[in-house]
Design an enzyme around this catalytic site. Sequence first.
Site, mmCIF file in Angstrom:
data_model
loop_
_atom_site.group_PDB
_atom_site.id
_atom_site.type_symbol
_atom_site.label_atom_id
_atom_site.label_comp_id
_atom_site.label_asym_id
_atom_site.label_seq_id
_atom_site.Cartn_x
_atom_site.Cartn_y
_atom_site.Cartn_z
ATOM 1 N N ASN A 25 48.731 -24.669 57.500
ATOM 2 C CA ASN A 25 47.906 -24.003 56.757
ATOM 3 C C ASN A 25 48.456 -22.511 57.053
ATOM 4 O OD1 ASN A 25 46.080 -22.133 55.664
ATOM 5 N ND2 ASN A 25 44.263 -22.670 57.099
ATOM 6 N N TRP A 26 48.959 -21.861 56.046
ATOM 7 C CA TRP A 26 49.898 -20.662 56.282
ATOM 8 C C TRP A 26 48.883 -19.647 56.182
ATOM 9 C CZ3 TRP A 26 55.158 -20.956 52.885
ATOM 10 C CH2 TRP A 26 56.080 -21.791 53.750
ATOM 11 N N LYS A 27 47.743 -19.633 55.798
ATOM 12 C CA LYS A 27 46.787 -18.453 55.584
ATOM 13 C C LYS A 27 47.508 -17.408 54.688
ATOM 14 C CE LYS A 27 44.679 -20.169 59.694
ATOM 15 N NZ LYS A 27 43.763 -20.019 61.008
ATOM 16 N N HIS B 133 37.448 -23.621 54.558
ATOM 17 C CA HIS B 133 37.835 -23.216 55.837
ATOM 18 C C HIS B 133 36.947 -22.297 56.391
ATOM 19 C CE1 HIS B 133 40.184 -21.354 58.746
ATOM 20 N NE2 HIS B 133 41.406 -22.342 58.735
ATOM 21 N N GLU C 141 37.242 -19.479 57.758
ATOM 22 C CA GLU C 141 37.756 -17.999 57.503
ATOM 23 C C GLU C 141 36.975 -17.845 55.945
ATOM 24 O OE1 GLU C 141 41.735 -18.124 58.066
ATOM 25 O OE2 GLU C 141 41.472 -18.398 60.331
ATOM 26 N N GLU D 48 37.619 -28.302 62.650
ATOM 27 C CA GLU D 48 37.943 -27.176 63.250
ATOM 28 C C GLU D 48 37.055 -26.243 63.979
ATOM 29 O OE1 GLU D 48 42.174 -26.118 61.179
ATOM 30 O OE2 GLU D 48 40.481 -25.246 59.989
ATOM 31 N N GLY E 102 43.125 -20.071 66.042
ATOM 32 C CA GLY E 102 43.834 -18.796 66.201
ATOM 33 C C GLY E 102 43.933 -18.194 67.731
ATOM 34 N N SER F 67 44.374 -24.367 67.128
ATOM 35 C CA SER F 67 45.643 -24.074 68.015
ATOM 36 C C SER F 67 46.319 -25.318 68.411
ATOM 37 C CB SER F 67 45.130 -23.321 69.548
ATOM 38 O OG SER F 67 44.444 -22.149 69.289
ATOM 39 N N GLY G 165 47.444 -23.799 61.856
ATOM 40 C CA GLY G 165 47.806 -22.631 61.395
ATOM 41 C C GLY G 165 49.006 -21.868 61.941
ATOM 42 N N GLY G 166 48.793 -21.010 62.898
ATOM 43 C CA GLY G 166 50.016 -20.247 63.332
ATOM 44 C C GLY G 166 51.177 -21.148 63.676
HETATM 45 P P1 PGA Z 1 45.405 -22.202 64.298
HETATM 46 O O1 PGA Z 1 44.564 -22.515 62.786
HETATM 47 O O2 PGA Z 1 46.437 -23.355 64.188
HETATM 48 O O3 PGA Z 1 46.358 -20.950 64.264
HETATM 49 O O4 PGA Z 1 44.465 -22.213 65.407
HETATM 50 C C1 PGA Z 1 44.372 -23.411 62.465
HETATM 51 C C2 PGA Z 1 43.517 -23.224 61.157
HETATM 52 O O5 PGA Z 1 42.536 -22.509 60.710
HETATM 53 O O6 PGA Z 1 43.630 -24.069 60.080
#
Ligand code: PGA
Length: 248
Positions: free
Chosen positions: A9-11, A94, A96, A166, A172, A211, A232-233
Amino acid sequence: MRKKLAAGNWKMNMTPEETGRFIEDLKPLVKDSNADVALMVPYVDIKTALDAAKDSNIEIGAQNMHFEESGAFTGEISPVMLKETGVKYVIIGHSERREYFAETDETVNKKVLKALEYDLIPIMCCGETLTQREQGITIDHIRKQIKIGLLNVSSDDIEKVVIAYEPIWAIGTGVTATSEQAQEVCAAIRDTLRELYGEKADNIRILYGGSVKGENASELFGMPDIDGGLVGGASLKLSFADIVNYDK
Ligand code: PGA
């Protein structure tokens, strides 16, 4: 047998130019993976991503969509538009999106239904806050998110849906849920799916997100009810390949 899925998930990261270069470099690193590999990219990167990923095992998805087909919704993207690009997946709900863009279980449900109508695979997200975990209401909260999010999803369609668990406190932050914590909730999600859809629950993929890194992917993905990760990251670096190749 459920096939594992490593979904990035590149956001709000990566320009079209960066996207093309990244995927070209990632392709050889993941070409022999046993897991499915997907990248959820910003809308403007979709075309470049699909072109770069052509003839490879990398699949492309979007990170959100509106539930209407068209209309006066400035800045939004519709399922019709997404379908025409050729993406396979779309992340829905998500945390966010829920936190910063006021999405609710009800809008998530509308989006899941629309994605299925347009043959897009929804990756429907759920997860608790730290306060909810500390108050001991994690499972109640997740069950509610699952039940409302999947309202009116037919038994014919349910096996196309991917669920991503999640925990918000793990996104994050560098703090990963332990594999036991993640398994406990993913098992509860599967029980909820079994209540709703019987034995079809055993064919639905449930991902863990929060994470995920190369160092913890194999332990997490090795748990009985965890079928891969939403990353994500760590999906912004080529070492994402270590997560994809978690079993090597
Ligand atoms: P993260 O994000 O791996 O950076 O914790 C995961 C996500 O929000 O899908």
